[in-house]
Design an enzyme around this catalytic site. Structure first.
Site, short mmCIF file in Angstrom:
data_model
loop_
_atom_site.label_atom_id
_atom_site.label_comp_id
_atom_site.label_asym_id
_atom_site.label_seq_id
_atom_site.Cartn_x
_atom_site.Cartn_y
_atom_site.Cartn_z
N CYS A 345 7.31 -1.15 1.71
CA CYS A 345 7.59 -2.42 1.02
C CYS A 345 8.39 -2.28 -0.27
O CYS A 345 9.37 -3.03 -0.46
CB CYS A 345 6.31 -3.21 0.78
SG CYS A 345 4.79 -2.35 1.11
N ARG A 374 0.86 9.43 4.46
CA ARG A 374 -0.32 9.09 3.68
C ARG A 374 -1.28 10.26 3.76
O ARG A 374 -1.55 10.75 4.86
CB ARG A 374 -1.01 7.84 4.21
CG ARG A 374 -0.15 6.60 4.09
CD ARG A 374 -0.89 5.37 4.56
NE ARG A 374 0.04 4.24 4.57
CZ ARG A 374 -0.25 3.04 5.06
NH1 ARG A 374 -1.46 2.82 5.55
NH2 ARG A 374 0.63 2.07 5.06
N GLN A 392 5.89 3.17 11.10
CA GLN A 392 5.50 1.79 11.34
C GLN A 392 6.69 1.00 11.89
O GLN A 392 7.83 1.29 11.54
CB GLN A 392 5.10 1.12 10.01
CG GLN A 392 3.91 1.75 9.34
CD GLN A 392 3.63 1.09 8.00
OE1 GLN A 392 4.54 0.87 7.21
NE2 GLN A 392 2.37 0.77 7.75
N ASP A 394 7.76 -1.65 10.81
CA ASP A 394 7.45 -2.44 9.62
C ASP A 394 8.47 -3.56 9.45
O ASP A 394 9.59 -3.48 9.95
CB ASP A 394 7.48 -1.51 8.40
CG ASP A 394 6.65 -2.05 7.26
OD1 ASP A 394 6.03 -3.11 7.42
OD2 ASP A 394 6.61 -1.40 6.20
N HIS A 396 9.40 -6.97 6.51
CA HIS A 396 9.02 -7.84 5.41
C HIS A 396 9.85 -9.09 5.48
O HIS A 396 11.06 -9.03 5.58
CB HIS A 396 9.19 -7.11 4.07
CG HIS A 396 8.24 -5.97 3.93
ND1 HIS A 396 8.58 -4.69 4.27
CD2 HIS A 396 6.93 -5.94 3.55
CE1 HIS A 396 7.52 -3.91 4.09
NE2 HIS A 396 6.51 -4.63 3.66
N LYS A 476 -4.85 -11.82 4.84
CA LYS A 476 -4.07 -11.20 5.91
C LYS A 476 -4.61 -11.56 7.28
O LYS A 476 -5.78 -11.94 7.43
CB LYS A 476 -4.05 -9.68 5.74
CG LYS A 476 -5.40 -9.01 5.85
CD LYS A 476 -5.26 -7.49 5.69
CE LYS A 476 -6.60 -6.82 5.63
NZ LYS A 476 -6.53 -5.40 5.31
N HIS A 522 4.23 -9.07 4.60
CA HIS A 522 4.25 -7.73 5.21
C HIS A 522 3.79 -7.93 6.65
O HIS A 522 2.77 -8.56 6.87
CB HIS A 522 3.25 -6.78 4.56
CG HIS A 522 3.36 -6.68 3.08
ND1 HIS A 522 3.91 -5.58 2.47
CD2 HIS A 522 2.99 -7.50 2.08
CE1 HIS A 522 3.86 -5.73 1.15
NE2 HIS A 522 3.30 -6.90 0.88
#
Length: 649
Positions: A345, A374, A392, A394, A396, A476, A522
């Site tokens: 992000c 991570r 991911q 991912d 946004h 979320k 996200h």
RNA sequence: GCUGCUGUAGCUCAGUGGUAGAGCGCGUCAUUGGUAAUGACGAGGUCGGGAGUUCAAUUCUCCCCAGCAGCACCA
């Protein structure tokens, strides 16, 4: 004596003295019922046979045979008590704590200096059977708090004392006696220990567990057991566990030569050609879907200076999960502190922040196949499902407040479509709401939570609310898949975030010509490729849909005179994009069929002289003993269609 | 990270205080076989890493690493 009226399931009502117990009610109907009874349901509440009923009520007497849910709850709960009693009879020094009912069984946590061994489990099981055979009566008493505390203090049971302290003062303290052994318990319980089927339970494992789930407190030993109404159900459950073990993605990953992991890179995947084929096929598919869904794809750096992480807040809040990369003068003649990105992000905001954005640019949907690192706690790692290095899918979405609902609905539709393509129709949405520790006003939270809920409704999906489970910056949605053996996996997610745009100073020029903050959504559909592929493998037990299968077709020669034709078939399949390979080895067809079946190849085409002469193939589908003779043109056309990803058909 | 268990050939696993074994796989040879294992021979191991005890350690002890189950964690 006051009279009360109890209404039975058939609608008949009878009158009893107030304070009558269900046991007495059962006895008043039939002595056989009194014997068979295990509990009652009083005004919808699961009720012990010994608890008095003081007012008019609806009542049903439960029996082992007729009431599944109640029977299983009681059997499992009584098993927990019987096990604790067995443990204390064998080792009187062991301290007891709690033992709740869980899916398929129960557990009980003990405090004991020595670890329980597998042999101990056998001993305990044997002792439990003895206790069951004694048919000891179960009695319940309500105690005064002081008496109970004194009792447990005298007996050296500190955990029970603590439990009593945490029970609200107005709740009665119930003591349950199973023969001479007693436990503090809410109940209800069976009438006597003999009502637990002695051949339908099994102790499964021992593991550590923190007292009260708090990692700062004592580590206790937890013994898990499963229990059912009869031997057959137990057997069925144990079989199911065996089946589950067979489709473990770690086992199949090895057998299908998809990937491996090794100690030099814990929690990170070495993708082999087969596994990488699945991965890239899935990624290609996602890329097409995202393009079609109006996303722009980007790519951002892996190693980023700590300054950005300080700005984003990760350095403060997430540092212990970050891989920190320190460069020092000794080896590089300069000093720098960076971190591998644990999420994408902040980098996406950097791209958003380049140039001046207008309200006309919103919503801006930015996607990245973002590789993240991570530092997950060692004990959390699990195959490729929970890893330290992952990618991911991912994205946004930068938008205005009043675009949140529409964008969320669009995303749910997007995700729903993709899950369907990938063979998952059984998934649920959970809405996590404001946690105790949070930023932002209650009004903002009201709006954000409503926006997500409205979006779910607009997309035609029910959702479950997880109170207080949201992130500190916003609510979320979690999209949870259920695999073929009933386990749940959180994959997709959508989180509303007004915090990061603020921290990283994202802005756009509004219709009014002034500067405004966008909101960030996200979102991830698959979650991570690693986890999702793990789920795909387990869901399909390795038999992936044809378009995703790493090895799609093996063309196997029965005699070597067919080799040229085999190669011709392979080429014809490859020409239409099918992953086909030839097996010309000097082995019998039985051997080849077995090997490729074990290797989960969906289609085997056997070719002997008959096929050469007729320009056909003998098709055998995985999991199907039957074969089918098809012309070369026919099979090429069929497999061409099957190999085409669902979005391109 | 915590508790417990495990680590022996590519894989699955047996075994021992005197430096190791099976099956599958792999290689070679023979076999051309019609839908889940053809036969023979052969190669392959610092017994997870380090230290200690011992005349001698893969085996016993300790430390470390990794894996497994569960707990905690998954903003």
């Amino acid at each position: 004596m006051t009279q009360i009226s109890l209404t039975f399931p058939d609608g008949n009502a009878r009158s009893y003295d107030a304070g009558v117990t269900p046991a007495e009610v059962a006895a008043s109907i039939a002595s056989s019922l009194a014997k068979k009874a295990i509990s009652a349901t009083v005004d919808g509440q699961h009720w012990d046979l010994a608890w008095p009923i003081e007012a008019d009520a609806q009542i049903a007497i439960n029996t082992l045979k007729d009431n599944d849910a109640e029977a299983l709850e009681l059997i499992r709960h009584d098993c927990a008590h019987i096990m604790a009693r067995a443990v204390q009879e064998i080792w009187p020094d062991v301290k007891v704590t709690i033992g709740p009912v869980i899916d398929h069984g129960w557990y009980y946590d003990f405090d004991r200096a020595e670890p329980f061994t597998p042999e101990d489990l056998g001993l305990i099981e044997k002792k439990m059977k003895e206790i069951i055979n004694k048919r000891d009566p179960v009695r319940t008493e309500v105690w005064d708090r002081d008496v109970a505390i004194k009792y447990y203090e005298d007996r050296g049971e500190p955990y029970k004392v603590e439990l009593i302290d945490s029970i609200p003062g107005n709740e009665p303290l119930r003591m349950y006696w199973h023969g001479e052994w007693q436990d503090l318990c809410r109940g209800p319980h069976l009438q006597h220990t003999g009502q637990v089927p002695a051949d339908a339970f099994k102790l499964m494992s021992v593991a550590g567990a923190y007292w009260r789930g708090d990692s700062d407190r004592a580590m206790l030993q937890r013994i898990y057991g499963v229990a059912f109404k009869n031997k057959e159900d137990l057997k069925k459950h144990l079989n199911m566990l065996e089946e589950a073990a067979k489709r473990d993605h770690r086992k199949l990953g090895n057998e299908m030569d998809l990937f491996h992991m090794q100690p030099e890179a814990p929690g990170q995947v070495f993708w082999h050609p087969n596994g990488w084929t699945v991965y890239t096929e899935l990624q290609d598919y996602m890329r097409r879907k995202q393009r079609a869904g109006g996303y722009v794809e980007v790519n951002t750096p892996q190693v980023v200076d700590r300054k950005l992480w300080e700005q984003s807040g990760h350095w403060d809040k997430y540092q212990e999960n970050m891989f920190i990369v320190e460069v020092d003068e000794e080896h590089a003649r300069e000093k720098a502190v960076n971190a591998l990105k644990p999420m994408n992000c902040p980098c996406h905001v950097q791209i958003f922040n380049q140039g001046m954005k207008s309200y006309r640019d919103l919503p801006l949907r930015m996607a990245e196949f973002g590789s993240c690192a991570r530092y997950e706690p060692s004990g959390a790692l699990h195959g490729i499902m929970r890893v330290r290095g992952f990618t991911q899918d991912d994205g946004h979405i930068f938008c205005t407040d009043d675009q949140i609902t529409a964008e969320t609905k669009t995303f749910i539709d997007f995700l729903s479509d993709i899950y369907g393509d990938l063979g998952f129709n059984d998934w649920t949405i959970k809405l996590s709401t404001r946690p105790e520790q949070r930023i932002g006003s209650d009004e903002t939270w009201d709006e954000m939570e409503k926006a997500l809920g409205d979006a779910c409704k607009a997309a035609g999906h029910d959702f479950e609310i997880l109170e207080g489970e949201g992130a500190f910056y916003g609510p979320k949605l979690e999209f949870t898949l259920t695999d073929a053996i009933g386990r749940n996996w959180q994959c997709g997610t959508l989180q509303v975030d007004a915090n990061l745009p603020e921290r990283l100073d994202a802005k756009f020029i509004g219709e009014d010509g002034g500067k405004h903050r966008p909101v960030m959504l996200h979102r991830a559909t698959l979650g991570s490729f690693e986890r999702f592929i793990g789920i795909l493998i387990e869901e399909h037990a390795g038999k992936l849909p044809f378009w995703l299968a790493p090895r799609q077709v093996v063309v196997a020669a029965i005699v070597s005179d067919a080799d040229d034709y085999v190669l011709e078939v392979v080429e014809a399949l490859k020409a239409v994009g099918v992953r086909a390979e030839a097996d010309l080895r000097n082995e019998k067809i039985n051997y080849k069929v077995r090997e490729h079946s074990v290797g989960k190849v969906p289609v085997i085409l056997a070719v002997g002289m008959k096929e050469v002469e007729q320009r056909t193939v003998s098709t055998r589908r995985l999991g199907n003993k039957q074969t089918q003779v098809q012309s070369l043109d026919e099979i090429v056309s069929i497999l061409h269609t099957e190999a085409t990803p669902p979005d391109m058909r």
